[in-house]
Write a protein that holds these residues in place. Structure first.
Motif, PDB file in Angstrom:
ATOM      1  N   ALA A 175      15.417 -44.261  13.100  1.00 36.06           N
ATOM      2  CA  ALA A 175      16.774 -43.904  12.688  1.00 36.06           C
ATOM      3  C   ALA A 175      16.960 -44.109  11.191  1.00 36.06           C
ATOM      4  CB  ALA A 175      17.794 -44.742  13.460  1.00 36.06           C
ATOM      5  N   PHE A 176      16.449 -45.209  10.648  1.00 37.46           N
ATOM      6  CA  PHE A 176      16.556 -45.452   9.208  1.00 37.46           C
ATOM      7  C   PHE A 176      15.772 -44.396   8.424  1.00 37.46           C
ATOM      8  CE2 PHE A 176      17.002 -50.175  10.411  1.00 37.46           C
ATOM      9  CZ  PHE A 176      18.365 -50.032  10.585  1.00 37.46           C
ATOM     10  N   GLN A 177      14.581 -44.087   8.910  1.00 36.60           N
ATOM     11  CA  GLN A 177      13.757 -43.102   8.222  1.00 36.60           C
ATOM     12  C   GLN A 177      14.379 -41.707   8.276  1.00 36.60           C
ATOM     13  OE1 GLN A 177      10.122 -43.962  10.377  1.00 36.60           O
ATOM     14  NE2 GLN A 177       9.274 -45.111   8.644  1.00 36.60           N
ATOM     15  N   ALA A 178      14.998 -41.359   9.406  1.00 37.62           N
ATOM     16  CA  ALA A 178      15.642 -40.053   9.532  1.00 37.62           C
ATOM     17  C   ALA A 178      16.810 -39.911   8.564  1.00 37.62           C
ATOM     18  CB  ALA A 178      16.126 -39.833  10.966  1.00 37.62           C
ATOM     19  N   ALA A 179      17.459 -41.039   8.250  1.00 35.97           N
ATOM     20  CA  ALA A 179      18.594 -41.024   7.317  1.00 35.97           C
ATOM     21  C   ALA A 179      18.153 -41.118   5.867  1.00 35.97           C
ATOM     22  CB  ALA A 179      19.548 -42.164   7.648  1.00 35.97           C
ATOM     23  N   GLY A 180      16.836 -41.206   5.628  1.00 39.30           N
ATOM     24  CA  GLY A 180      16.339 -41.187   4.257  1.00 39.30           C
ATOM     25  C   GLY A 180      15.827 -42.505   3.729  1.00 39.30           C
TER      26      GLY A 180
END
Length: 507
Positions: free
Chosen positions: A191-196
């Protein structure tokens, strides 16, 4: 980064996210990590609480599930990060459910540890519940960090396995009874990676300039997600115990953040407060989630303050947002895609299927939204079906048209609450409106609506306004003007409580 650390959990190697957090805390221990009221706390404060937690539980290697009574206070925020940084599991406990409710949650969830501040340990039901289940009792305090609560309680065997679960959270409960969902360390990291957010093991973490403001309740995904995300990103946080416009505006002027987060209710509060435009001189964008964002509300804010409002779409079950607007998309599409919640985040796939045939809809077709991606629960077929009615246009912009399970069934006629709410929002005196269904012996359900006002209007004025815009079966059987709508700690309208207001007098 150095070799991955190990915790006292039977020599278990820490997940990437845990190891990353520990390294963030060590980049510059003296730098400010957290401000609260007039206090400033360094990254070493978070590292000390993390070491305290590991030390206090060193004699209990099986104590993985930590029940946190989460108030928006420094010690609780530090404890939250400490649980993640030591590879344990956060079981969120809300102080807002009442003493009996909190005690019941502790008994039913059976965490190995209960961690709270003195305010919550002073509750008889909390002490009794923690003792009944044999939980290790820990006290969180801003000045003294973590310590074992006096007593001779011996921990019982773990009640439930922790596996790789990072969070056991309660959903907002805005459409029914709240439920618990589990989010794993891989889901949270995705989730953190998907948000950048970049978790690059080759370069390691760094601290960011500036400060972000966090006021959403840590007991709900809107606050908890960003509390962890900001720490992972190396950002200093100005923590507020609750949202108060003037204090929030003071922090905006003091810290001059580039981005802010405001759900629709808070946006209305800011507009009504008539803050001076220079309050937002440093701000590039306002992120808005947790509830549907009316297009006219975003337009009013942008017209007054010149700051774009970027809607997002997510849920507790999704470990945060899975779609949203970027500044680049806003510059190109704001005029033609107004009302959309944006496009899918990196690694997320979206599709819309017909409610009856299950066929995938062509662009513009309305149906049930299905989602797929690494931060989402694994389901048969790969696609997780939501209860949201949605459409996707040819450019991939997602539009939400209400919830399939929210519709009020009045004698066979389905009424989305948004139909009544949108009609009321067209009245200049209406600040906010929420429609819910009530049981009816003859028709099954009937709609009722509650409103708050920002101008002068009588109940009859509002009913007349609705009568000119709705069909007869869509008309609410009752309309009430309230000083404020009942809300959850994350500022969503609490629909079950609103229903109770209408039924309390025998409606």
């Amino acid at each position: 980064m150095t070799k991955q650390a190990r915790s006292h959990l039977a020599g278990r190697t820490l997940p990437l996210l845990s190891n990353w957090l520990r390294h963030v805390m060590g980049v510059d221990p003296a730098a400010t990590a957290l401000t609260f009221a007039e206090s400033s706390l360094p990254w070493s404060y978070l590292a000390d609480v993390t070491r305290d937690l590991d030390a206090l539980l060193s004699g209990h290697p099986s104590a993985r599930r930590v029940g946190l009574v989460l108030r928006n206070r420094p010690a609780q925020l530090a404890a939250l990060l400490a649980v993640i940084a030591t590879g344990r599991q956060v079981v969120t406990l809300s102080p807002h459910v009442g003493e009996t409710g909190l005690g019941d949650d502790i008994r039913s969830l059976r965490p190995d540890v209960v961690l709270a501040d003195e305010q919550d340990w002073s509750r008889d039901a909390v002490r009794a519940a923690a003792e009944d289940i044999g939980a290790v009792p820990l006290i969180a305090h801003q000045e003294t960090g973590l310590r074992l609560r006096p007593g001779s309680w011996a921990p019982a065997p773990p009640g439930l396995p922790a596996d790789d679960v990072a969070l056991v959270m309660m959903t907002s409960g805005t459409t029914g009874k709240p439920k618990r969902v589990s989010l794993t360390y891989p889901q949270l990291t995705a989730a953190f990676q998907a948000a950048g957010t970049v978790l690059d093991d080759s370069t390691g973490p760094r601290l960011r300039r500036g400060c972000v403001i966090l006021w959403s309740s840590l007991a709900h995904i809107s606050g908890l997600y960003f509390a962890i995300a900001h720490a992972v990103d190396g950002r200093s946080v100005a923590l507020m115990e609750r949202f108060q416009v003037e204090e929030w505006a003071r922090l905006v002027r003091r810290h001059r953040p580039r981005q802010l987060r405001l759900p629709p209710t808070a946006i209305r509060m800011v507009l009504h407060a008539e803050l001076p435009a220079d309050t937002f001189s440093s701000v590039r964008a306002i992120g808005s989630g947790t509830a549907p964002l009316p297009p006219e509300l975003a337009e009013e804010f942008e017209a007054r303050y010149g700051v774009p409002v970027l809607a997002t779409y997510g849920a507790t079950e999704f470990a945060g947002a899975i779609a949203g607007w970027s500044l680049a998309d806003h510059r190109q599409w704001a005029g033609t895609k107004r009302g959309s919640v944006g496009r899918a985040h990196r690694g997320i796939e979206l599709r819309v299927v017909d409610r009856t045939t299950q066929d995938v809809q062509t662009p513009g077709g309305v149906g049930l939204l299905e989602v797929r991606g690494p931060q989402l629960p694994v389901v048969d077929g790969g696609w997780l079906r939501t209860n949201d009615l949605a459409s996707l246009d040819e450019d991939g912009f997602l539009f939400i048209h209400g919830r399939a399970d929210d519709a009020i069934n009045r004698g066979g006629f389905k009424i989305p609450p948004s139909v009544i709410e949108d009609a009321l929002h067209q009245h200049p005196a209406v600040s906010d409106a929420t429609a819910v269904g009530l049981p009816d012996e003859r028709l099954g359900e009937v709609p009722v609506v509650a409103v708050t006002l920002c101008g002068q209007a009588s109940r009859q004025d509002l009913l007349d306004h609705l009568a000119s815009r709705l069909t007869r079966y869509q008309m609410p059987v009752d309309l009430r003007i309230l000083d404020q709508l009942p809300r959850t700690p994350s500022l969503k309208v609490d629909r079950p409580r609103l229903q109770e207001l209408f039924t309390a007098d025998g409606r």
